[in-house]
Scaffold this motif. Structure first.
Motif, PDB file in Angstrom:
ATOM      1  N   GLN A  91     -20.692   5.086 -26.585  1.00  0.00           N
ATOM      2  CA  GLN A  91     -21.638   5.812 -25.735  1.00  0.00           C
ATOM      3  C   GLN A  91     -22.176   4.855 -24.682  1.00  0.00           C
ATOM      4  O   GLN A  91     -22.503   3.708 -24.983  1.00  0.00           O
ATOM      5  N   LEU A  92     -22.250   5.327 -23.449  1.00  0.00           N
ATOM      6  CA  LEU A  92     -22.738   4.514 -22.341  1.00  0.00           C
ATOM      7  C   LEU A  92     -24.202   4.835 -22.066  1.00  0.00           C
ATOM      8  O   LEU A  92     -24.591   5.998 -21.968  1.00  0.00           O
ATOM      9  N   ASP A 119     -16.675   1.702 -12.388  1.00  0.00           N
ATOM     10  CA  ASP A 119     -15.931   0.480 -12.729  1.00  0.00           C
ATOM     11  C   ASP A 119     -16.709  -0.359 -13.737  1.00  0.00           C
ATOM     12  O   ASP A 119     -16.129  -0.944 -14.668  1.00  0.00           O
ATOM     13  N   ALA A 120     -18.026  -0.420 -13.552  1.00  0.00           N
ATOM     14  CA  ALA A 120     -18.854  -1.155 -14.508  1.00  0.00           C
ATOM     15  C   ALA A 120     -18.823  -0.478 -15.874  1.00  0.00           C
ATOM     16  O   ALA A 120     -18.705  -1.151 -16.914  1.00  0.00           O
ATOM     17  N   CYS A 121     -18.892   0.851 -15.893  1.00  0.00           N
ATOM     18  CA  CYS A 121     -18.814   1.595 -17.159  1.00  0.00           C
ATOM     19  C   CYS A 121     -17.471   1.333 -17.842  1.00  0.00           C
ATOM     20  O   CYS A 121     -17.404   1.139 -19.062  1.00  0.00           O
ATOM     21  N   ASP A 122     -16.409   1.359 -17.050  1.00  0.00           N
ATOM     22  CA  ASP A 122     -15.084   1.050 -17.587  1.00  0.00           C
ATOM     23  C   ASP A 122     -15.082  -0.319 -18.262  1.00  0.00           C
ATOM     24  O   ASP A 122     -14.555  -0.491 -19.370  1.00  0.00           O
ATOM     25  N   GLY A 123     -15.660  -1.300 -17.574  1.00  0.00           N
ATOM     26  CA  GLY A 123     -15.658  -2.659 -18.096  1.00  0.00           C
ATOM     27  C   GLY A 123     -16.412  -2.781 -19.411  1.00  0.00           C
ATOM     28  O   GLY A 123     -15.918  -3.386 -20.368  1.00  0.00           O
ATOM     29  N   PHE A 124     -17.614  -2.211 -19.467  1.00  0.00           N
ATOM     30  CA  PHE A 124     -18.419  -2.294 -20.684  1.00  0.00           C
ATOM     31  C   PHE A 124     -17.734  -1.562 -21.843  1.00  0.00           C
ATOM     32  O   PHE A 124     -17.665  -2.071 -22.965  1.00  0.00           O
ATOM     33  N   ILE A 133     -28.971   7.818 -22.338  1.00  0.00           N
ATOM     34  CA  ILE A 133     -27.587   8.189 -22.065  1.00  0.00           C
ATOM     35  C   ILE A 133     -27.379   8.315 -20.557  1.00  0.00           C
ATOM     36  O   ILE A 133     -28.160   8.970 -19.862  1.00  0.00           O
ATOM     37  N   LEU A 134     -26.343   7.687 -20.055  1.00  0.00           N
ATOM     38  CA  LEU A 134     -26.078   7.658 -18.623  1.00  0.00           C
ATOM     39  C   LEU A 134     -25.336   8.915 -18.193  1.00  0.00           C
ATOM     40  O   LEU A 134     -24.257   9.223 -18.688  1.00  0.00           O
TER      41      LEU A 134
END
Length: 295
Positions: free
Chosen positions: A132-133, A181-186, A139-140
Motif C-alpha cells: 500500500q502506498l 515514478d516515485a511510487c514505482d520506486g518505493f 493512503i495516496l
C-alpha cells in the motif's frame, strides 16, 4: 469431470441425453461451478465469515450463496496478462459523489511531496500481504485535470466470466510522472526486499510519435454487479452548463466509446494499487471518478 458426474455431485439430477434437458443441466452445472470458483478466488470471504456454522449447511446451495457469490465475483483478483490488483477497501470513504468538483481525499501531483511517500505491507487475505502506498501516513490517491485521451476504451483483457476489463490511455504530464515514478520506486523496492521475483511493469509507459517520446498511463474502469450502476467508477459529463452524472442501465462498453474518444479531455480521480500476480507486478490506476469534458 463429465457433466453427469458434476450434476450428481451437486444434486442436480441425472443426465437424460435430450438436447434441451442437457442444455439446462449444463447451465446449472456451470452456475454451481462458477459459485465455487468465485468463492475460492475471493480475497475477502472465508467460510467462517460467510456463516459461522458452515457445517450445518450445504455449501453449494445457490440460494444460500447468492450474496457471497456476488461479492466474490466483484472482488475476484485473477486477471489476464497485465494482471490487475483488486481495488483495496482499506481506506475510509472519499467524498466524490453528487457531481461535486472538489477533490476531497485526492491530491493533485503538485501537492505531493516525494519525501512523504512511503510503501508498506498491509494484511490482506488469510494472512497474505499486499503493498500500500502512503503519503504522510494516509493512503495516496491522486487527481489530475484535463488529461487528454490518446486511446479510447479497450476491452482486450477479460475476467473469469469473459467480461472485458475496461481501460483507456491518457497523456501523463510531467508532474504526474514524477509522482508515479516515485511510487514505482518505493513499491518495487519493497517488492524485491520481500523476495518477489515478479517482473515489475512501470506504470508510466513511454510511447513514440515519430521522433518524439511522450509518457502515458492507463486508467481502469472497474465494474460492479450490485446497485443500479454497472460501473464502480462515477462518471460525469461537463459542459458550459455544469456537470451531469451519467447513468447506465447495463454493462455495455460500446456505450462508453463515444465518451472516451481520442482527443477528449477528462478530469480523473484515481487510486494507486500495487499488484503482484503470476510473475507480473506493478501499479494499477483505478478511476474512482471521471469528469468528461464535452468540448
Amino acid at each position: 469431470m463429465k457433466m453427469a458426474t458434476l450434476a450428481t455431485y451437486f444434486g442436480l439430477g441425472q443426465q437424460t441425453h435430450r438436447s434441451l434437458d442437457d442444455v439446462r443441466l449444463n447451465l446449472e452445472v456451470v452456475k454451481y461451478c462458477a459459485t465455487v470458483l468465485f468463492l475460492e478466488s475471493s480475497p475477502r470471504i472465508t467460510a467462517e465469515e460467510v456463516e459461522p456454522n458452515t457445517a450445518q449447511r450445504n455449501p453449494f446451495d445457490m440460494g444460500q450463496l447468492s450474496n457471497e457469490m456476488e461479492e466474490s465475483y466483484e472482488m475476484s483478483s485473477t486477471e489476464s496478462s497485465e494482471m490487475y490488483s483488486v481495488e483495496s477497501e482499506l481506506s475510509s470513504a472519499v467524498a466524490v459523489s453528487h457531481g461535486r468538483s472538489d477533490s476531497a481525499g485526492f491530491l493533485e501531483p503538485d501537492e505531493v511531496r516525494i519525501s512523504s511517500i512511503s510503501a508498506s505491507f498491509v494484511t490482506f487475505f488469510r494472512g497474505s500481504q499486499r503493498i500500500q502506498l502512503l503519503h504522510g501516513g494516509f493512503i495516496l490517491r491522486l487527481s489530475c485535470s484535463r488529461l487528454k485521451v490518446l486511446f479510447g476504451i479497450s476491452t482486450k483483457f477479460l475476467d473469469h466470466a469473459g467480461r472485458p476489463r475496461l481501460n483507456f490511455v491518457v497523456n501523463a504530464p510531467q508532474s504526474l510522472c514524477k509522482v508515479l515514478d516515485a511510487c514505482d520506486g518505493f513499491a518495487q523496492k519493497l517488492s524485491l526486499d520481500s523476495g518477489s521475483s515478479s517482473e515489475w511493469r512501470p506504470v508510466v509507459r513511454i510511447r513514440k510519435n515519430g521522433f518524439v517520446n511522450y509518457p502515458t498511463v492507463r486508467l481502469h474502469i472497474p465494474y460492479t454487479i450490485s446497485g443500479d450502476n454497472p460501473y464502480a467508477t462515477e462518471m460525469y459529463q461537463k459542459d458550459s452548463g455544469g456537470e451531469q452524472k451519467l447513468l447506465f442501465s447495463k454493462y455495455d462498453p460500446a456505450e462508453l466509446d463515444p465518451l472516451f474518444t481520442p482527443g477528449a479531455f477528462v478530469d480523473a480521480f484515481f487510486s494507486i494499487d500495487p499488484y503482484d500476480y503470476q510473475q507480473n507486478a506493478g501499479i494499477r490506476l483505478v478511476a474512482k471518478k471521471l469528469i468528461i469534458h464535452s468540448n
